[in-house]
Scaffold this active site. Sequence first.
Site, short mmCIF file in Angstrom:
data_model
loop_
_atom_site.label_atom_id
_atom_site.label_comp_id
_atom_site.label_asym_id
_atom_site.label_seq_id
_atom_site.Cartn_x
_atom_site.Cartn_y
_atom_site.Cartn_z
N ASP A 67 62.32 60.69 -23.46
CA ASP A 67 60.95 60.21 -23.25
C ASP A 67 60.12 61.18 -22.43
O ASP A 67 60.65 62.16 -21.87
CB ASP A 67 60.98 58.82 -22.58
CG ASP A 67 61.91 58.75 -21.37
OD1 ASP A 67 62.39 59.81 -20.92
OD2 ASP A 67 62.14 57.64 -20.88
N ASP A 136 64.29 46.78 -15.05
CA ASP A 136 64.01 45.67 -15.96
C ASP A 136 64.87 45.76 -17.23
O ASP A 136 64.64 45.04 -18.19
CB ASP A 136 62.52 45.63 -16.32
CG ASP A 136 62.04 46.93 -16.97
OD1 ASP A 136 62.88 47.81 -17.23
OD2 ASP A 136 60.83 47.05 -17.24
N HIS A 138 65.20 48.54 -19.07
CA HIS A 138 64.73 49.48 -20.09
C HIS A 138 65.67 50.66 -20.27
O HIS A 138 66.38 51.05 -19.35
CB HIS A 138 63.27 49.94 -19.85
CG HIS A 138 63.03 50.83 -18.69
ND1 HIS A 138 62.14 50.55 -17.68
CD2 HIS A 138 63.54 52.05 -18.38
CE1 HIS A 138 62.11 51.53 -16.81
NE2 HIS A 138 62.95 52.45 -17.21
N GLU A 143 60.60 49.21 -23.05
CA GLU A 143 60.41 48.14 -22.08
C GLU A 143 60.76 46.78 -22.70
O GLU A 143 60.75 46.64 -23.93
CB GLU A 143 58.94 48.11 -21.65
CG GLU A 143 58.51 49.34 -20.86
CD GLU A 143 58.89 49.26 -19.38
OE1 GLU A 143 59.94 48.70 -19.04
OE2 GLU A 143 58.11 49.79 -18.57
C1 GLP Z 1 62.80 56.04 -15.98
C2 GLP Z 1 63.32 56.70 -17.24
C3 GLP Z 1 64.61 56.09 -17.72
C4 GLP Z 1 65.57 55.94 -16.55
C5 GLP Z 1 64.97 54.99 -15.55
C6 GLP Z 1 65.88 54.71 -14.36
O1 GLP Z 1 61.95 54.97 -16.20
N1 GLP Z 1 62.37 56.68 -18.30
O2 GLP Z 1 65.16 56.91 -18.73
O3 GLP Z 1 66.80 55.45 -17.00
O4 GLP Z 1 63.78 55.59 -15.07
O5 GLP Z 1 65.75 55.74 -13.44
P1 GLP Z 1 66.61 55.93 -12.14
O6 GLP Z 1 67.83 56.62 -12.58
O7 GLP Z 1 65.75 56.81 -11.28
O8 GLP Z 1 66.85 54.60 -11.56
#
Ligand code: GLP
Length: 242
Positions: A67, A136, A138, A143
Site C-alpha cells: 500500500d 481495527d 486491517h 479497512e
Molecule cells: C499501517 C499499514 C499496515 C500495517 C499497520 C500496522 O496502517 N498500512 O500494513 O500492518 O499499519 O502497523 P504497525 O506495525 O505499526 O502496528
Amino acid sequence: MQIIKTTDHQQMSRYAANIISAQVIMKPTCVLGLATGATPMGIYKQLIEWYRKNDVDFSLVTSVNLDEYCDLSGDHEQSYRYYMNENFFRHINIAPENTFLPAGDAADYEKECSDYDALIQRLGGLDLQLLGIGHDGHIGFNEPADEYVPGTHRVRLLDETIEANSRFFSGVDKVPKYALTMGIRDIMQAKKIVLVASGEEKAEILHKALTGPVSPRIPASVLQLHPNVILVADEMAMQHFA
Ligand code: GLP
C-alpha cells in the site's frame, strides 16, 4: 495456519526474517509482497545484517508493496516508498527498478490501481506476502467494511487508523485521509503469507481475527481461509490464545 510464538519483538523479527531469507535462498527470483509499519522494522534490520554477511542475495528479487498513502510524493518522509528505501532497499542489492509500490500521488488512481493488479499478475503473483495487522484488523489498508474489495483500490482511511498512524506524523491533521492498497484477492492469492504481530495492543484484534467468524468487518479474519499462513507473533500479542 502454522503458529510460531516468540518471546519478544526481537525474536519475532529474527524468525520472520528467517522465513523470508529461506524463501529468497530457495527461489532467488521470487516476488516478495512487503509491508510497512513499526512491526516489520526489525525484520528488515535482520535481513540487512544477513545480506551484509553474504547470507542472502536480493539481486534477482522483485518486491511489491501492499500500500501507499495518497497525496504524498515518494520522497515525502512518511510515504511508504521513503520508508522502504530508507529501512530496507538502499541497504541491500535489490535492483531499484524491481521494487514496486502503488503511486499514491497518481492523478488517475483508477488506472494506477488496475496497472498494479496487472503488474502482480505479470510477475506471476506473490511468492510470499508479509503482513502486519492494524488495530481495527486491517491488512494493507483494507479497512473494516461491508464487503471485501478484491483488487487494488483507493480507500478512505478510518479515523482510528489515522489516529494510530499519526504517531509517525507531526500531527493527526497531517495524516493523509486516503491510500491505495492491494485488495483481498491480491493478498489471498499469495502462495505463502507471513503474518507478524507484536505487543499487547495487538492481542485482542489478533485473537478475534484468527479465531472469530470470517467477516469483512475484521479484514484479517479472511486469512483463516488461506492454506499457507504462518503467524509469527510474540507472547504479548498471543496472550489470548490458549
Ligand atoms: C499501517 C499499514 C499496515 C500495517 C499497520 C500496522 O496502517 N498500512 O500494513 O500492518 O499499519 O502497523 P504497525 O506495525 O505499526 O502496528
